[in-house]
Design an enzyme around this catalytic site. Structure first.
Site, PDB file in Angstrom:
ATOM      1  N   TYR A 153       0.871  -1.184   0.000  1.00  0.00           N
ATOM      2  CA  TYR A 153       0.000   0.000   0.000  1.00  0.00           C
ATOM      3  C   TYR A 153       0.907   1.234   0.000  1.00  0.00           C
ATOM      4  O   TYR A 153       1.998   1.226  -0.558  1.00  0.00           O
ATOM      5  CB  TYR A 153      -0.948  -0.132   1.224  1.00  0.00           C
ATOM      6  CG  TYR A 153      -1.873   1.021   1.449  1.00  0.00           C
ATOM      7  CD1 TYR A 153      -2.785   1.409   0.472  1.00  0.00           C
ATOM      8  CD2 TYR A 153      -1.836   1.738   2.640  1.00  0.00           C
ATOM      9  CE1 TYR A 153      -3.635   2.487   0.680  1.00  0.00           C
ATOM     10  CE2 TYR A 153      -2.684   2.810   2.862  1.00  0.00           C
ATOM     11  CZ  TYR A 153      -3.580   3.181   1.868  1.00  0.00           C
ATOM     12  OH  TYR A 153      -4.399   4.250   2.078  1.00  0.00           O
ATOM     13  N   LYS A 226      -5.914  -1.200  -1.894  1.00  0.00           N
ATOM     14  CA  LYS A 226      -6.915  -0.867  -0.869  1.00  0.00           C
ATOM     15  C   LYS A 226      -7.596  -2.135  -0.372  1.00  0.00           C
ATOM     16  O   LYS A 226      -7.875  -2.300   0.808  1.00  0.00           O
ATOM     17  CB  LYS A 226      -7.951   0.105  -1.442  1.00  0.00           C
ATOM     18  CG  LYS A 226      -7.423   1.520  -1.675  1.00  0.00           C
ATOM     19  CD  LYS A 226      -7.490   2.368  -0.413  1.00  0.00           C
ATOM     20  CE  LYS A 226      -6.701   3.660  -0.579  1.00  0.00           C
ATOM     21  NZ  LYS A 226      -6.722   4.537   0.595  1.00  0.00           N
ATOM     22  N   ASP A 321     -11.431   9.011   0.001  1.00  0.00           N
ATOM     23  CA  ASP A 321     -10.581  10.202   0.119  1.00  0.00           C
ATOM     24  C   ASP A 321     -11.294  11.320   0.864  1.00  0.00           C
ATOM     25  O   ASP A 321     -10.676  12.076   1.611  1.00  0.00           O
ATOM     26  CB  ASP A 321     -10.145  10.661  -1.275  1.00  0.00           C
ATOM     27  CG  ASP A 321      -9.349   9.571  -1.955  1.00  0.00           C
ATOM     28  OD1 ASP A 321      -8.235   9.300  -1.505  1.00  0.00           O
ATOM     29  OD2 ASP A 321      -9.875   8.947  -2.887  1.00  0.00           O
ATOM     30  N   ALA A 354      -7.205  22.428  -0.844  1.00  0.00           N
ATOM     31  CA  ALA A 354      -8.656  22.347  -0.640  1.00  0.00           C
ATOM     32  C   ALA A 354      -9.303  21.500  -1.726  1.00  0.00           C
ATOM     33  O   ALA A 354     -10.190  21.946  -2.458  1.00  0.00           O
ATOM     34  CB  ALA A 354      -9.254  23.754  -0.629  1.00  0.00           C
ATOM     35  N   ASN A 467       0.389  12.179   0.434  1.00  0.00           N
ATOM     36  CA  ASN A 467       1.077  10.942   0.061  1.00  0.00           C
ATOM     37  C   ASN A 467       1.502  11.030  -1.391  1.00  0.00           C
ATOM     38  O   ASN A 467       0.913  11.792  -2.147  1.00  0.00           O
ATOM     39  CB  ASN A 467       0.108   9.752   0.187  1.00  0.00           C
ATOM     40  CG  ASN A 467      -0.385   9.547   1.598  1.00  0.00           C
ATOM     41  OD1 ASN A 467       0.398   9.464   2.517  1.00  0.00           O
ATOM     42  ND2 ASN A 467      -1.697   9.483   1.762  1.00  0.00           N
ATOM     43  N   ASN A 512      -6.271   7.035   5.768  1.00  0.00           N
ATOM     44  CA  ASN A 512      -7.606   6.428   5.835  1.00  0.00           C
ATOM     45  C   ASN A 512      -7.547   4.900   6.004  1.00  0.00           C
ATOM     46  O   ASN A 512      -8.511   4.290   6.461  1.00  0.00           O
ATOM     47  CB  ASN A 512      -8.472   6.850   4.645  1.00  0.00           C
ATOM     48  CG  ASN A 512      -7.742   6.743   3.324  1.00  0.00           C
ATOM     49  OD1 ASN A 512      -6.978   5.813   3.100  1.00  0.00           O
ATOM     50  ND2 ASN A 512      -7.975   7.715   2.448  1.00  0.00           N
TER      51      ASN A 512
HETATM   52  N1  NAI Z   1      -3.578  10.638   4.616  1.00  0.00           N
HETATM   53  C1  NAI Z   1      -4.634  10.226   3.958  1.00  0.00           C
HETATM   54  O1  NAI Z   1      -5.370   9.351   4.390  1.00  0.00           O
HETATM   55  C2  NAI Z   1      -4.960  10.828   2.644  1.00  0.00           C
HETATM   56  C3  NAI Z   1      -4.112  11.691   2.045  1.00  0.00           C
HETATM   57  N2  NAI Z   1      -4.440  12.237   0.848  1.00  0.00           N
HETATM   58  C4  NAI Z   1      -3.433  13.046   0.212  1.00  0.00           C
HETATM   59  O2  NAI Z   1      -3.891  14.362   0.067  1.00  0.00           O
HETATM   60  C5  NAI Z   1      -3.367  14.895  -1.125  1.00  0.00           C
HETATM   61  C6  NAI Z   1      -4.504  15.464  -1.942  1.00  0.00           C
HETATM   62  O3  NAI Z   1      -5.364  14.424  -2.328  1.00  0.00           O
HETATM   63  P1  NAI Z   1      -6.798  14.741  -2.912  1.00  0.00           P
HETATM   64  O4  NAI Z   1      -7.504  15.688  -2.031  1.00  0.00           O
HETATM   65  O5  NAI Z   1      -7.413  13.451  -3.230  1.00  0.00           O
HETATM   66  O6  NAI Z   1      -6.400  15.490  -4.244  1.00  0.00           O
HETATM   67  P2  NAI Z   1      -7.152  16.698  -4.929  1.00  0.00           P
HETATM   68  O7  NAI Z   1      -6.546  16.846  -6.259  1.00  0.00           O
HETATM   69  O8  NAI Z   1      -8.605  16.513  -4.818  1.00  0.00           O
HETATM   70  O9  NAI Z   1      -6.752  17.942  -4.014  1.00  0.00           O
HETATM   71  C7  NAI Z   1      -5.493  18.536  -3.994  1.00  0.00           C
HETATM   72  C8  NAI Z   1      -5.706  20.026  -3.781  1.00  0.00           C
HETATM   73  O10 NAI Z   1      -4.448  20.614  -3.535  1.00  0.00           O
HETATM   74  C9  NAI Z   1      -4.343  21.766  -4.337  1.00  0.00           C
HETATM   75  N3  NAI Z   1      -2.953  22.061  -4.588  1.00  0.00           N
HETATM   76  C10 NAI Z   1      -2.124  21.516  -5.504  1.00  0.00           C
HETATM   77  N4  NAI Z   1      -0.906  22.082  -5.434  1.00  0.00           N
HETATM   78  C11 NAI Z   1      -0.975  23.010  -4.460  1.00  0.00           C
HETATM   79  C12 NAI Z   1      -0.055  23.931  -3.932  1.00  0.00           C
HETATM   80  N5  NAI Z   1       1.186  24.003  -4.406  1.00  0.00           N
HETATM   81  N6  NAI Z   1      -0.462  24.720  -2.927  1.00  0.00           N
HETATM   82  C13 NAI Z   1      -1.713  24.652  -2.453  1.00  0.00           C
HETATM   83  N7  NAI Z   1      -2.641  23.796  -2.913  1.00  0.00           N
HETATM   84  C14 NAI Z   1      -2.277  22.981  -3.910  1.00  0.00           C
HETATM   85  C15 NAI Z   1      -5.125  21.448  -5.587  1.00  0.00           C
HETATM   86  O11 NAI Z   1      -5.502  22.611  -6.287  1.00  0.00           O
HETATM   87  C16 NAI Z   1      -6.301  20.701  -5.016  1.00  0.00           C
HETATM   88  O12 NAI Z   1      -7.356  21.533  -4.636  1.00  0.00           O
HETATM   89  C17 NAI Z   1      -2.628  13.771  -1.824  1.00  0.00           C
HETATM   90  O13 NAI Z   1      -1.252  13.860  -1.597  1.00  0.00           O
HETATM   91  C18 NAI Z   1      -3.165  12.545  -1.180  1.00  0.00           C
HETATM   92  O14 NAI Z   1      -2.227  11.514  -1.134  1.00  0.00           O
HETATM   93  C19 NAI Z   1      -5.623  11.979   0.226  1.00  0.00           C
HETATM   94  C20 NAI Z   1      -6.509  11.116   0.777  1.00  0.00           C
HETATM   95  C21 NAI Z   1      -6.211  10.425   2.011  1.00  0.00           C
HETATM   96  C1  PYR Z   2      -4.446   7.461   1.407  1.00  0.00           C
HETATM   97  C2  PYR Z   2      -5.201   7.860   0.241  1.00  0.00           C
HETATM   98  O1  PYR Z   2      -6.317   7.424   0.038  1.00  0.00           O
HETATM   99  C3  PYR Z   2      -4.626   8.812  -0.664  1.00  0.00           C
HETATM  100  O2  PYR Z   2      -3.546   9.324  -0.410  1.00  0.00           O
HETATM  101  O3  PYR Z   2      -5.273   9.095  -1.691  1.00  0.00           O
HETATM  102 MG    MG Z   3      -6.942   7.829  -1.956  1.00  0.00          MG
END
Ligand code: NAI
Ligand code: PYR
Ligand code: MG
Length: 614
Positions: A153, A226, A321, A354, A467, A512
């Site tokens: 993962y 997953k 997510d 956001a 991530n 998550n």
């Molecule tokens: N720890 C966890 O369980 C999870 C972590 N994530 C992580 O969160 C991150 C975002 O994932 P999602 O929300 O699914 O993607 P997404 O594409 O929906 O959101 C990313 C957001 O960050 C913004 N962004 C991009 N570059 C930026 C910058 N330089 N400065 C400010 N904002 C910026 C984008 O415009 C967008 O609104 C990924 O790295 C993902 O791995 C996502 C889901 C679960």
């Molecule tokens: C952990 C997860 O779901 C992600 O980074 O998109």
């Molecule tokens: Mg994800």
């Protein structure tokens, strides 16, 4: 096709065990069920299907070509087939003489794994075990969960997704192509799974894989990964889980220009055709598998929330997510507030990035503030969203609809900056108590930002959640150094403990994956028809209830090594919430036992019905 029918196939074809035959109403005498010619030629094997599944499936009567048991990972036991089993299954001469136990096989497989030089090589090695022998694969994961979860993962799965077309060995999962929408139904029917045989379907369209962007068909590996976590962490039955990729094209030009790329070779289809593909998927899957939880993973920000909001009332859906990440972050925040002694009503939250995850988290934290007594409007005012264009302010032209409720009035930010308001300025003005990173912007939480935050708050709560590893906003060692050990932190990726000023800080993983396995198991145990806000909250509280972060250096979340026990606890809470929210179709009197009974164990079960109940 009627449930008992078996399609005519060549003798060499693998006949997978199908639990549908357990239902005695559907069981017919072997001769009647056999496709033409097959029964005669496979003989005894009809009656003696190998059953690696839970006791629920032990009555299986199935056709098995003698060699096929070795080729199907759900039936294969390799060198663990006993002499008597080998004889019964016609495996004479197909295996070396020695008979090994599962323990011995696990030792050997782990030794082989240790010899792999890189994390990616380990991933490939494990996938090969996965494709050979599922019991052995999950036994390995169970024995070495904390070590191997980062391989199968996050973060290594990200590397595997990037390399998929080049490292491809064999298919796993269902591949749906937007160019062949008429094949959606037959692609699932080909699995030969009955309507009661599927608990979970994980689908991605791979537009925003982790934080690494658009990877087209290669995203299938996130669905596989997953599901591996669902099974390893919560005992969801591997034969009852289906990984899916919706290949709708890709805007990743490197893939389109790669001669070895395995997906459809055009840009992403959007608009009407995309929407009707999604609708086709939902209608088909929910009709074929009416009891399955439909998990959505790594869809792009334009689609993830829109799909959930459009269909969430009609289908048993879960966006990991948005909802899973929101809930695990809420759990980490609950733990952190136990340390500071504050309530959610006291918090000021800055979310950097956001998108799907960031706004999902904002929603959960806002709802927690409302539960703590704030008016909804006041709670929304306590969350500041910062994205690429800086702090989100009302009237910005490129504001997304789901960001709009959090946009600040222009009057509030007047004089903060000449142009767009960056993260540092926001932190200096807002004095946040919590700083959340879901931006995919590595290093964005630098020393200046973090020290500016720490000037105004005794115990800054900082969650860099992006991530995989190369995307994280800050590493815990730096956060601890910049805040003199005061920071309360958790990260999306796994991070080793950090020593600071004589204290060993164990870093909780706010991913998550620490929550959704138990959430899924609880949903299955309760037979919940919908996934409710109450079930998500119950999951978050159950996770947080398992740790006491008040000791110096203690983690905010339970350790990955305990994930199986932790998931069982979460599942009980979720199933209870499903009953309370009136969405449960099953109400076991002893929920704890029901959860334990549902959890699949990676052991070799009885070979036949006779053996299972002598
Ligand atoms: N720890 C966890 O369980 C999870 C972590 N994530 C992580 O969160 C991150 C975002 O994932 P999602 O929300 O699914 O993607 P997404 O594409 O929906 O959101 C990313 C957001 O960050 C913004 N962004 C991009 N570059 C930026 C910058 N330089 N400065 C400010 N904002 C910026 C984008 O415009 C967008 O609104 C990924 O790295 C993902 O791995 C996502 C889901 C679960
Ligand atoms: C952990 C997860 O779901 C992600 O980074 O998109
Ligand atoms: Mg994800």
């Amino acid at each position: 096709m009627a449930p008992w029918q078996i399609p005519t196939r060549p003798l060499e074809t693998i006949f997978r065990i199908s639990p549908r035959y357990v239902d005695k109403r559907h069981v017919r005498p072997p001769a009647e069920r056999a496709p033409s010619g097959t029964a005669r030629r496979t003989g005894q094997a009809w009656k003696q299907g190998v059953d690696n599944r839970s006791h629920a499936y032990r009555g299986v009567l199935m056709p098995i070509h003698t060699h096929s048991v070795l080729l199907d990972p759900l039936t294969n036991r390799g060198t663990a087939f006993t002499a008597e089993e080998r004889e019964r299954l016609g495996l004479a001469g197909r295996l070396p003489d020695a008979v090994l136990t599962l323990d011995q096989q696990a030792i050997r497989a782990y030794e082989q794994l240790q010899q792999e030089p890189t994390e990616l090589a380990k991933f490939i090695n494990l996938e090969q075990v996965h494709d050979r022998n599922e019991v052995l694969y999950y036994r390995l994961l169970q024995d070495h969960l904390a070590e191997l979860l980062p391989i199968v993962y996050d973060p290594t799965v990200g590397e595997a997704i990037k390399r998929y077309s080049h490292e491809y060995r064999s298919p796993r999962g269902v591949f749906l192509s937007i160019d062949r929408p008429q094949d959606v139904r037959s692609s699932f029917e080909a699995l030969q799974l009955h309507r009661d045989e599927v608990d979970l379907v994980v689908v991605t369209d791979a537009e925003e894989i982790l934080g690494i962007g658009d990877w087209g068909v290669q995203g299938i590996q996130i669905s596989v990964g997953k599901l591996a976590v669902y099974t390893a962490a919560a005992g969801l039955h591997p034969a009852r889980c289906v990984p899916v990729v919706m290949d709708v094209g890709t805007d990743n030009e490197n893939l389109l220009n790669d001669p070895l790329y395995l997906g459809v070779r055009h840009s992403r289809v959007r608009g009407k055709a995309y929407d009707s593909f999604i609708e086709n998927y939902l209608e088909t899957v929910s009709e074929l598998y009416p009891n399955a939880l439909l998990h959505f993973e790594d869809f792009g920000p334009g689609n993830a929330r829109r799909i959930l909001e459009t269909y969430g009332d009609r289908y048993r859906m879960f966006n990991d997510d948005m909802q899973g990440t929101g809930a695990i972050t809420l759990a980490a925040a609950v733990s952190a507030l136990k340390v500071t002694g504050e309530s959610f009503g006291d918090q000021r939250v800055v979310v950097f990035g956001a998108g799907t995850a960031g706004v999902g988290i904002a929603d959960q934290l806002r709802d927690a503030m409302v539960r703590d007594g704030l008016e909804p409007q006041e709670a929304t005012r306590r969350v500041w969203l910062v994205d690429k264009q800086g702090l989100l302010v009302e009237g910005m032209p490129d504001l997304r609809d789901y960001q709009a409720p959090y946009a600040r009035p222009a009057s509030e930010v007047q004089g903060w900056a000449d142009g767009d308001i960056d993260l540092l300025t926001t932190v200096q003005q807002v004095h946040p108590t919590m700083l959340i990173g879901t931006s995919t912007s590595p290093g964005a939480f630098d020393e200046e930002v973090v020290t500016a935050m720490a000037e105004h708050v005794e115990r800054p709560i900082v969650f860099p959640l992006s991530n995989p590893t190369e995307k994280i906003e800050a590493m815990p060692a730096d956060l601890l150094a910049w805040t003199d050990g005061k920071v309360l932190t958790a990260t999306g990726i796994p991070v080793d403990p950090v020593g600071h000023d004589g204290v060993r800080h164990v870093i909780g993983q706010a991913n998550n994956a620490l929550l959704y396995p138990g959430l899924g198991l609880g949903t299955v145990v309760a037979g919940a028809t919908r996934l409710t806000a109450g079930m998500l909250l119950a999951a978050a509280e159950a996770v947080a209830g398992q740790v006491d972060a008040r000791a110096p250096g203690a983690p905010l979340l339970p350790p990955v090594a305990n994930l199986r026990a932790s998931s069982a606890t979460v599942a009980v809470a979720v199933a209870r919430a499903a009953v309370q929210d009136d969405v449960a179709t099953r109400r076991p009197s002893d929920l704890v036992q029901a959860v334990q009974d549902t959890m699949w164990q990676p052991v070799y079960g009885p070979l036949s019905e006779k053996e299972a109940s002598p």
